[in-house]
Design an enzyme around this catalytic site. Structure first.
Site, PDB file in Angstrom:
ATOM      1  N   ASP A 179       5.498  -7.016   2.622  1.00 26.17           N
ATOM      2  CA  ASP A 179       4.756  -7.508   1.458  1.00 26.17           C
ATOM      3  C   ASP A 179       5.688  -7.893   0.315  1.00 26.17           C
ATOM      4  O   ASP A 179       6.658  -7.180   0.024  1.00 26.17           O
ATOM      5  CB  ASP A 179       3.846  -6.394   0.927  1.00 26.17           C
ATOM      6  CG  ASP A 179       2.389  -6.624   1.287  1.00 26.17           C
ATOM      7  OD1 ASP A 179       2.010  -7.781   1.548  1.00 26.17           O
ATOM      8  OD2 ASP A 179       1.641  -5.635   1.314  1.00 26.17           O
ATOM      9  N   GLU A 213      -8.962  -9.689   4.098  1.00 30.62           N
ATOM     10  CA  GLU A 213      -9.325  -8.313   3.729  1.00 30.62           C
ATOM     11  C   GLU A 213     -10.670  -8.283   2.994  1.00 30.62           C
ATOM     12  O   GLU A 213     -10.909  -9.101   2.086  1.00 30.62           O
ATOM     13  CB  GLU A 213      -8.236  -7.696   2.826  1.00 30.62           C
ATOM     14  CG  GLU A 213      -8.610  -6.277   2.374  1.00 30.62           C
ATOM     15  CD  GLU A 213      -7.474  -5.495   1.730  1.00 30.62           C
ATOM     16  OE1 GLU A 213      -6.328  -5.976   1.686  1.00 30.62           O
ATOM     17  OE2 GLU A 213      -7.761  -4.369   1.273  1.00 30.62           O
ATOM     18  N   SER A 256       0.841  -1.206   0.000  1.00 33.58           N
ATOM     19  CA  SER A 256       0.000   0.000   0.000  1.00 33.58           C
ATOM     20  C   SER A 256       0.869   1.247   0.000  1.00 33.58           C
ATOM     21  O   SER A 256       0.370   2.350  -0.233  1.00 33.58           O
ATOM     22  CB  SER A 256      -0.924   0.004   1.223  1.00 33.58           C
ATOM     23  OG  SER A 256      -0.184  -0.211   2.410  1.00 33.58           O
TER      24      SER A 256
HETATM   25  O1  KIV Z   1      -0.465  -3.390   1.592  1.00 32.84           O
HETATM   26  C1  KIV Z   1      -1.141  -3.316   2.621  1.00 32.84           C
HETATM   27  O2  KIV Z   1      -1.158  -2.325   3.362  1.00 32.84           O
HETATM   28  C2  KIV Z   1      -1.953  -4.487   2.972  1.00 32.84           C
HETATM   29  C3  KIV Z   1      -2.956  -4.298   4.060  1.00 32.84           C
HETATM   30  C4  KIV Z   1      -4.104  -3.538   3.533  1.00 32.84           C
HETATM   31  C5  KIV Z   1      -3.349  -5.575   4.664  1.00 32.84           C
HETATM   32  O3  KIV Z   1      -1.820  -5.505   2.375  1.00 32.84           O
END
Ligand code: KIV
Length: 275
Positions: free
Chosen positions: A83, A182, A45
């Protein structure tokens, strides 16, 4: 106490809620550490919140490593989840392991997160075999935005609810240590949470999950491009920042800043010698 995948699982077993927030920089990470947040997600994100992209698809491995390493320097006890960006693991099991390894070695992540259920289980198994813990992410997975045709709540029909449960059980079996749910109806997220022995972390998935995650700019009221229904703004930091920027502008323009208090002195004789 250092948070680990083991302490998070113990929290689930004891019914203690797990706190997770996204974070992308050193200073903010230090504040989260001070209040005892359990786990930080360096989410892709950051493509939206830090880099101004419309979605997460353009985020690179270099972006993730850069921000994850910065966060790692601000924390001690918080468990650091990073991520895996779009196309860093979908392409092959080999790519998944190599890129997960980079997030750990160069970004100092403790856990890597990847989106998907049954279809990414070979990647999860291989990453876990390489001794890297995995957080899965199912339901509304933003990297699949083009397949979903928008940011839509997932699992509302019998077939899609069954698929979500099947995905959750599959990622657990593949070795994931936790799973983000989510954009899922609350009752379904609660059911999935009860079926799993690993913790579930919800975002837009109701109170029945083992923990919650929010994007920190959303919960601080700093990001106004769009505010999803599931976001609670715990502060109006955007307003506080705007007021401070406006006050600074005013004081610089009317020369009230910097005052003597914020100025270094020098002996008059030294200055006189310059004339
Ligand atoms: O990238 C992110 O912030 C996420 C969250 C929304 C879980 O994957």
């Amino acid at each position: 106490m250092k948070n680990t995948i083991t302490t998070l699982k113990a929290q689930k077993e004891k019914g203690e809620k797990i706190t997770m927030l996204t974070c992308y920089d050193y200073s903010t990470a230090k504040l989260m550490e001070e209040v005892g947040i359990n786990t930080i997600l360096v989410g892709d994100s950051l493509g939206n919140t830090m880099l101004g992209y419309d979605d997460t698809l353009q985020v690179t491995m270099e972006d993730m490593i850069h921000h994850c390493a910065a966060v790692s320097r601000g924390i001690n006890d918080i468990l650091l989840v990073c991520d895996m960006p779009f196309m860093s693991y979908q392409t092959s099991v080999y790519d998944a392991v190599v890129n997960a390894g980079r997030l750990v070695k160069e970004g100092h992540a403790n856990v890597v997160k990847l989106e998907g259920g049954v279809e990414v289980c070979p990647q999860i198994e291989a990453i876990v075999k390489a001794s890297i813990p995995v957080c899965a992410h199912i339901g509304l997975t933003p990297q699949s935005i083009n397949s979903f045709g928008g940011y839509k709540v997932q699992g509302k029909t019998e077939a899609t609810a069954k698929k979500l449960l099947e995905d959750a059980l599959a990622v657990e079996k593949a070795g994931a240590s936790m799973v983000v749910l989510e954009g899922v109806p609350a009752a379904l997220a609660k059911h999935v949470t009860e079926k799993l022995s690993i913790p579930t972390i919800g975002i837009g998935a109701g109170a029945g999950c083992d923990g919650q995650v929010l994007v920190y700019q959303d919960m601080l009221g700093m990001f106004s491009d769009y505010v999803p229904k599931f976001v609670k703004q715990f502060a109006s930091v955007g307003e506080v920042m705007k007021n401070a920027f406006a006050e600074y502008k005013k004081e610089v323009e009317n020369s009230t800043f910097p005052s003597e208090e914020h100025t270094y002195a020098i002996d008059d004789e030294v200055i006189e010698k310059l004339y």
